[in-house]
Enzyme design. Structure first.
Site, PDB file in Angstrom:
ATOM      1  N   SER A 116       7.174   4.522   3.350  1.00  0.00           N
ATOM      2  CA  SER A 116       7.104   5.767   4.121  1.00  0.00           C
ATOM      3  C   SER A 116       7.936   6.899   3.530  1.00  0.00           C
ATOM      4  CB  SER A 116       7.478   5.499   5.583  1.00  0.00           C
ATOM      5  OG  SER A 116       6.568   4.577   6.168  1.00  0.00           O
ATOM      6  N   LYS A 138      -3.867   3.098  -2.996  1.00  0.00           N
ATOM      7  CA  LYS A 138      -4.455   1.943  -2.297  1.00  0.00           C
ATOM      8  C   LYS A 138      -5.989   2.043  -2.320  1.00  0.00           C
ATOM      9  CE  LYS A 138      -0.289   1.661   0.418  1.00  0.00           C
ATOM     10  NZ  LYS A 138       0.413   0.983   1.470  1.00  0.00           N
ATOM     11  N   GLY A 194       3.864   1.988   5.239  1.00  0.00           N
ATOM     12  CA  GLY A 194       2.751   2.485   6.046  1.00  0.00           C
ATOM     13  C   GLY A 194       3.055   2.542   7.529  1.00  0.00           C
ATOM     14  N   GLU A 231      10.646  -2.458  -1.777  1.00  0.00           N
ATOM     15  CA  GLU A 231       9.804  -1.971  -0.684  1.00  0.00           C
ATOM     16  C   GLU A 231       9.988  -2.863   0.546  1.00  0.00           C
ATOM     17  OE1 GLU A 231       6.358   0.584  -2.207  1.00  0.00           O
ATOM     18  OE2 GLU A 231       5.650  -1.461  -2.150  1.00  0.00           O
ATOM     19  N   HIS A 241       2.702  -6.278  -5.016  1.00  0.00           N
ATOM     20  CA  HIS A 241       2.806  -5.432  -3.817  1.00  0.00           C
ATOM     21  C   HIS A 241       2.740  -6.331  -2.584  1.00  0.00           C
ATOM     22  CE1 HIS A 241       1.907  -2.410  -0.787  1.00  0.00           C
ATOM     23  NE2 HIS A 241       2.315  -1.503  -1.645  1.00  0.00           N
ATOM     24  N   ASN A 271       0.642   5.458  -5.054  1.00  0.00           N
ATOM     25  CA  ASN A 271      -0.230   4.286  -4.899  1.00  0.00           C
ATOM     26  C   ASN A 271      -1.318   4.672  -3.904  1.00  0.00           C
ATOM     27  OD1 ASN A 271      -1.430   1.840  -4.414  1.00  0.00           O
ATOM     28  ND2 ASN A 271       0.306   0.950  -3.308  1.00  0.00           N
ATOM     29  N   GLU A 331       1.275  -6.035   0.115  1.00  0.00           N
ATOM     30  CA  GLU A 331      -0.080  -6.210   0.659  1.00  0.00           C
ATOM     31  C   GLU A 331      -0.831  -7.303  -0.099  1.00  0.00           C
ATOM     32  OE1 GLU A 331      -1.251  -2.077   0.537  1.00  0.00           O
ATOM     33  OE2 GLU A 331       0.177  -1.665   2.137  1.00  0.00           O
TER      34      GLU A 331
HETATM   35  C1  PEP Z   1       3.210   1.551  -0.840  1.00  0.00           C
HETATM   36  O1  PEP Z   1       2.002   1.517  -0.793  1.00  0.00           O
HETATM   37  O2  PEP Z   1       3.786   0.956  -1.754  1.00  0.00           O
HETATM   38  C2  PEP Z   1       3.932   2.322   0.169  1.00  0.00           C
HETATM   39  C3  PEP Z   1       5.223   2.394   0.068  1.00  0.00           C
HETATM   40  O3  PEP Z   1       3.185   2.914   1.156  1.00  0.00           O
HETATM   41  P1  PEP Z   1       3.697   4.053   2.193  1.00  0.00           P
HETATM   42  O4  PEP Z   1       4.396   5.116   1.373  1.00  0.00           O
HETATM   43  O5  PEP Z   1       2.457   4.556   2.842  1.00  0.00           O
HETATM   44  O6  PEP Z   1       4.654   3.399   3.144  1.00  0.00           O
END
Ligand code: PEP
Length: 253
Positions: free
Chosen positions: A215, A11, A176, A170, A98, A9, A100
């Site tokens: 992460s 972003k 992040g 998640e 997501h 992803n 976000e």
């Molecule tokens: C994500 O964007 O879904 C995500 C898990 O980001 P990160 O791996 O940076 O934590």
């Protein structure tokens, strides 16, 4: 046997040069990743067509994804992008819900369910993201939070729709932040999700891929992906570096 799936992803990152470098790098390295692993990448909307051209020319089976979609097919929805438009570009995977988008853009469970439906109506696969906040985890409300989000989708869409969908667990506190759920913490929630689905449809529960996001990096991917109910990863930051992303994909093999 569920095929592992690792999705990058990206972003709101990348310009045309970076997209070329990332897609070409992933295409070159993809043969190093075994057939047991499906790879997907989700650039920004405006970079999808650029990535699609490179992927089609290379024909190495990397899935093209989108990070979002709107639920209506067409109309006066300024700034939005419809599922048929994505499908026409060769998109096969679409992230919906997501955290976000839930947090920063106030997306409701109902809107997310409508997006899920729209994605399937255009013959693409939704990746439904669910996960608890740090406050919910600390208050021991992880199970409740995650299953509420899942049930909100199931009640709108029906359990059978999950035959052709991916769930991404998640934990919001791990996205992040550099804090990863331990393999045991993640497995516990993945099992809860699968068990919850099994109570409604055993075949769906056995077949649906539940991937972990938060992460993920090359240093922790193998231990996460070795867990019985973790079928791969949704990778943010670490997917913006070819060697790191490919090493994560290899960990799923
Ligand atoms: C994500 O964007 O879904 C995500 C898990 O980001 P990160 O791996 O940076 O934590």
């Amino acid at each position: 046997m569920r095929q592992k799936l690792v999705v990058g992803n990206w972003k709101m990152h990348g310009d045309r040069d970076l997209v070329n470098r990332l897609v070409e790098g992933i295409i070159d390295a993809a043969p190093l990743v075994g057939d047991a692993v499906e790879i997907g990448i989700c650039p920004t909307y405006i970079h999808i067509e650029q990535a699609a051209k490179l992927l089609i020319a290379a024909n190495v089976g990397i899935g093209l994804g989108a990070q979002n979609v709107y639920c209506e097919e067409k109309g006066a929805y300024t700034g939005e992008v419809a599922a048929p438009m994505l499908a026409q570009l060769g998109v096969s995977l679409v992230i919906v819900g997501h955290s976000e988008r839930r947090e920063l853009f106030a997306e409701s469970d109902a809107l997310i369910a409508a997006k899920f439906k729209a994605v399937q109506a255009s013959n693409m696969i939704p990746i439904l993201c669910i996960g608890e906040s740090l406050e919910q985890r600390e208050a021991k409300l992880t199970e409740q939070a995650v299953l509420e989000q899942l049930d909100a989708a199931i009640s709108e869409i029906g359990i059978a729709a999950f035959h052709n969908a991916v769930i991404a667990y998640e934990p919001i506190w791990a996205i992040g932040t550099g804090k990863t759920a331990s393999p045991e913490q993640a497995q516990e929630v993945h099992w809860l999700i699968r068990d919850h689905l099994a109570k409604q449809d055993a075949a769906v529960a056995a077949a649906v891929r539940i991937i972990y996001g938060g992460s993920v990096k090359s240093a922790n991917a193998k231990d996460l992906f070795n867990q019985a109910d973790i079928d791969g990863g949704l990778v943010g930051g670490a997917s913006l570096e070819v060697n790191e992303f490919i090493s994560i994909c290899k960990s799923a093999d």
